[in-house]
Design a protein around this motif. Structure first.
Motif, PDB file in Angstrom:
ATOM      1  N   PRO A   1      -5.795  41.961  -9.751  1.00 22.62           N
ATOM      2  CA  PRO A   1      -4.415  42.010  -9.258  1.00 22.62           C
ATOM      3  C   PRO A   1      -3.930  40.736  -8.574  1.00 22.62           C
ATOM      4  O   PRO A   1      -2.767  40.629  -8.245  1.00 22.62           O
ATOM      5  N   ILE A   2      -4.799  39.774  -8.366  1.00 19.69           N
ATOM      6  CA  ILE A   2      -4.351  38.509  -7.785  1.00 19.69           C
ATOM      7  C   ILE A   2      -3.400  37.797  -8.743  1.00 19.69           C
ATOM      8  O   ILE A   2      -2.623  36.943  -8.342  1.00 19.69           O
ATOM      9  N   ALA A   3      -3.407  38.191 -10.006  1.00 18.90           N
ATOM     10  CA  ALA A   3      -2.496  37.589 -10.983  1.00 18.90           C
ATOM     11  C   ALA A   3      -1.033  37.835 -10.623  1.00 18.90           C
ATOM     12  O   ALA A   3      -0.161  37.089 -11.063  1.00 18.90           O
ATOM     13  N   PHE A   4      -0.749  38.843  -9.814  1.00 18.22           N
ATOM     14  CA  PHE A   4       0.628  39.063  -9.379  1.00 18.22           C
ATOM     15  C   PHE A   4       1.154  37.874  -8.583  1.00 18.22           C
ATOM     16  O   PHE A   4       2.349  37.639  -8.543  1.00 18.22           O
ATOM     17  N   VAL A   5       0.268  37.135  -7.961  1.00 18.79           N
ATOM     18  CA  VAL A   5       0.690  35.947  -7.211  1.00 18.79           C
ATOM     19  C   VAL A   5       1.312  34.933  -8.156  1.00 18.79           C
ATOM     20  O   VAL A   5       2.331  34.324  -7.848  1.00 18.79           O
ATOM     21  N   SER A   6       0.729  34.783  -9.335  1.00 17.74           N
ATOM     22  CA  SER A   6       1.273  33.809 -10.282  1.00 17.74           C
ATOM     23  C   SER A   6       2.610  34.252 -10.859  1.00 17.74           C
ATOM     24  O   SER A   6       3.376  33.429 -11.352  1.00 17.74           O
ATOM     25  N   LEU A   7       2.912  35.530 -10.797  1.00 20.00           N
ATOM     26  CA  LEU A   7       4.205  36.014 -11.269  1.00 20.00           C
ATOM     27  C   LEU A   7       5.272  35.978 -10.189  1.00 20.00           C
ATOM     28  O   LEU A   7       6.440  35.724 -10.473  1.00 20.00           O
ATOM     29  N   SER A   8       4.892  36.241  -8.964  1.00 17.23           N
ATOM     30  CA  SER A   8       5.892  36.320  -7.906  1.00 17.23           C
ATOM     31  C   SER A   8       6.099  35.017  -7.146  1.00 17.23           C
ATOM     32  O   SER A   8       7.189  34.777  -6.628  1.00 17.23           O
ATOM     33  N   ALA A   9       5.110  34.155  -7.078  1.00 17.13           N
ATOM     34  CA  ALA A   9       5.238  32.908  -6.315  1.00 17.13           C
ATOM     35  C   ALA A   9       6.342  31.995  -6.837  1.00 17.13           C
ATOM     36  O   ALA A   9       7.142  31.486  -6.039  1.00 17.13           O
ATOM     37  N   PRO A  10       6.463  31.762  -8.143  1.00 19.75           N
ATOM     38  CA  PRO A  10       7.561  30.900  -8.602  1.00 19.75           C
ATOM     39  C   PRO A  10       8.937  31.488  -8.322  1.00 19.75           C
ATOM     40  O   PRO A  10       9.883  30.758  -8.004  1.00 19.75           O
ATOM     41  N   GLN A  11       9.054  32.806  -8.427  1.00 15.70           N
ATOM     42  CA  GLN A  11      10.348  33.434  -8.153  1.00 15.70           C
ATOM     43  C   GLN A  11      10.722  33.299  -6.681  1.00 15.70           C
ATOM     44  O   GLN A  11      11.873  32.998  -6.351  1.00 15.70           O
ATOM     45  N   LEU A  12       9.758  33.533  -5.799  1.00 11.48           N
ATOM     46  CA  LEU A  12      10.029  33.375  -4.367  1.00 11.48           C
ATOM     47  C   LEU A  12      10.322  31.922  -4.008  1.00 11.48           C
ATOM     48  O   LEU A  12      11.240  31.642  -3.232  1.00 11.48           O
ATOM     49  N   ALA A  13       9.576  30.999  -4.588  1.00  9.56           N
ATOM     50  CA  ALA A  13       9.793  29.581  -4.296  1.00  9.56           C
ATOM     51  C   ALA A  13      11.165  29.134  -4.776  1.00  9.56           C
ATOM     52  O   ALA A  13      11.858  28.377  -4.083  1.00  9.56           O
ATOM     53  N   ARG A  14      11.566  29.603  -5.939  1.00  7.60           N
ATOM     54  CA  ARG A  14      12.890  29.229  -6.452  1.00  7.60           C
ATOM     55  C   ARG A  14      14.004  29.794  -5.587  1.00  7.60           C
ATOM     56  O   ARG A  14      15.006  29.141  -5.337  1.00  7.60           O
ATOM     57  N   ARG A  15      13.819  31.007  -5.091  1.00  9.72           N
ATOM     58  CA  ARG A  15      14.841  31.598  -4.211  1.00  9.72           C
ATOM     59  C   ARG A  15      14.895  30.890  -2.852  1.00  9.72           C
ATOM     60  O   ARG A  15      15.957  30.732  -2.276  1.00  9.72           O
ATOM     61  N   LEU A  16      13.736  30.488  -2.330  1.00  9.62           N
ATOM     62  CA  LEU A  16      13.719  29.812  -1.026  1.00  9.62           C
ATOM     63  C   LEU A  16      14.236  28.382  -1.097  1.00  9.62           C
ATOM     64  O   LEU A  16      14.907  27.913  -0.177  1.00  9.62           O
ATOM     65  N   THR A  17      13.927  27.673  -2.188  1.00  2.00           N
ATOM     66  CA  THR A  17      14.388  26.290  -2.309  1.00  2.00           C
ATOM     67  C   THR A  17      15.759  26.192  -2.957  1.00  2.00           C
ATOM     68  O   THR A  17      16.360  25.118  -2.951  1.00  2.00           O
ATOM     69  N   ARG A  18      16.240  27.281  -3.522  1.00  2.00           N
ATOM     70  CA  ARG A  18      17.524  27.340  -4.225  1.00  2.00           C
ATOM     71  C   ARG A  18      17.619  26.309  -5.341  1.00  2.00           C
ATOM     72  O   ARG A  18      18.671  25.753  -5.617  1.00  2.00           O
ATOM     73  N   ALA A  19      16.484  26.056  -5.974  1.00  2.00           N
ATOM     74  CA  ALA A  19      16.433  25.115  -7.085  1.00  2.00           C
ATOM     75  C   ALA A  19      16.849  25.828  -8.367  1.00  2.00           C
ATOM     76  O   ALA A  19      16.560  27.012  -8.545  1.00  2.00           O
ATOM     77  N   PRO A  20      17.515  25.137  -9.275  1.00  2.00           N
ATOM     78  CA  PRO A  20      17.939  25.792 -10.520  1.00  2.00           C
ATOM     79  C   PRO A  20      16.784  26.066 -11.485  1.00  2.00           C
ATOM     80  O   PRO A  20      16.833  26.997 -12.268  1.00  2.00           O
ATOM     81  N   GLY A  21      15.739  25.270 -11.412  1.00  2.00           N
ATOM     82  CA  GLY A  21      14.605  25.449 -12.315  1.00  2.00           C
ATOM     83  C   GLY A  21      13.315  25.598 -11.543  1.00  2.00           C
ATOM     84  O   GLY A  21      13.301  25.577 -10.309  1.00  2.00           O
ATOM     85  N   PRO A  22      12.223  25.734 -12.276  1.00  2.00           N
ATOM     86  CA  PRO A  22      10.931  25.883 -11.591  1.00  2.00           C
ATOM     87  C   PRO A  22      10.492  24.586 -10.917  1.00  2.00           C
ATOM     88  O   PRO A  22      10.709  23.502 -11.437  1.00  2.00           O
ATOM     89  N   ASN A  23       9.915  24.714  -9.755  1.00  2.00           N
ATOM     90  CA  ASN A  23       9.406  23.583  -8.999  1.00  2.00           C
ATOM     91  C   ASN A  23       7.914  23.818  -8.804  1.00  2.00           C
ATOM     92  O   ASN A  23       7.518  24.754  -8.104  1.00  2.00           O
ATOM     93  N   LEU A  24       7.092  22.990  -9.415  1.00  2.00           N
ATOM     94  CA  LEU A  24       5.656  23.218  -9.420  1.00  2.00           C
ATOM     95  C   LEU A  24       5.046  23.132  -8.023  1.00  2.00           C
ATOM     96  O   LEU A  24       4.231  23.971  -7.639  1.00  2.00           O
ATOM     97  N   ALA A  25       5.444  22.142  -7.241  1.00  2.00           N
ATOM     98  CA  ALA A  25       4.868  21.981  -5.903  1.00  2.00           C
ATOM     99  C   ALA A  25       5.225  23.159  -4.996  1.00  2.00           C
ATOM    100  O   ALA A  25       4.374  23.700  -4.288  1.00  2.00           O
ATOM    101  N   ALA A  26       6.481  23.574  -5.025  1.00  2.00           N
ATOM    102  CA  ALA A  26       6.914  24.707  -4.196  1.00  2.00           C
ATOM    103  C   ALA A  26       6.240  25.999  -4.647  1.00  2.00           C
ATOM    104  O   ALA A  26       5.857  26.828  -3.818  1.00  2.00           O
ATOM    105  N   SER A  27       6.080  26.167  -5.953  1.00  2.00           N
ATOM    106  CA  SER A  27       5.425  27.365  -6.473  1.00  2.00           C
ATOM    107  C   SER A  27       3.955  27.410  -6.083  1.00  2.00           C
ATOM    108  O   SER A  27       3.437  28.464  -5.719  1.00  2.00           O
ATOM    109  N   ALA A  28       3.283  26.274  -6.149  1.00  2.00           N
ATOM    110  CA  ALA A  28       1.869  26.222  -5.761  1.00  2.00           C
ATOM    111  C   ALA A  28       1.702  26.509  -4.276  1.00  2.00           C
ATOM    112  O   ALA A  28       0.795  27.249  -3.873  1.00  2.00           O
TER     113      ALA A  28
END
Length: 83
Positions: A6-33
């Motif tokens: 179930p740790i795989a849920f982190v890889s699904l939710s982390a980019p979405q949370l990072a994009r919402r927090l940074t308000r970036a239009p696309g994926p941001n690898l550093a923020a997602s990591a």
């Protein structure tokens, strides 16, 4: 993966949370990591400290939190008409 699946849920939710927090239009690898690391550290802390003497596997905590977040995200996106 049997012990930590179930740790795989982190890889699904982390980019979405990072994009919402940074308000970036696309994926941001550093923020997602960074968000993935923070989520996993928080889940590990909750699994070891939140229930006193009883210790949960970190996979249970990430599965519950990640599943709840992804369901919430699905419902809000559907209400907004994006799905």
């Amino acid at each position: 993966t049997a012990a930590a699946g179930p740790i795989a849920f982190v890889s699904l939710s982390a980019p979405q949370l990072a994009r919402r927090l940074t308000r970036a239009p696309g994926p941001n690898l550093a923020a997602s990591a960074l968000m993935g690391a923070v989520l996993l550290l928080a889940a590990d802390w909750v699994a070891t400290n939140a229930f006193g003497d009883r210790e949960l596997p970190v996979g249970v905590v990430t599965g519950v939190l990640g599943g709840c977040y992804l369901l919430w995200l699905l419902v809000t996106e559907r209400k907004a008409g994006r799905i």
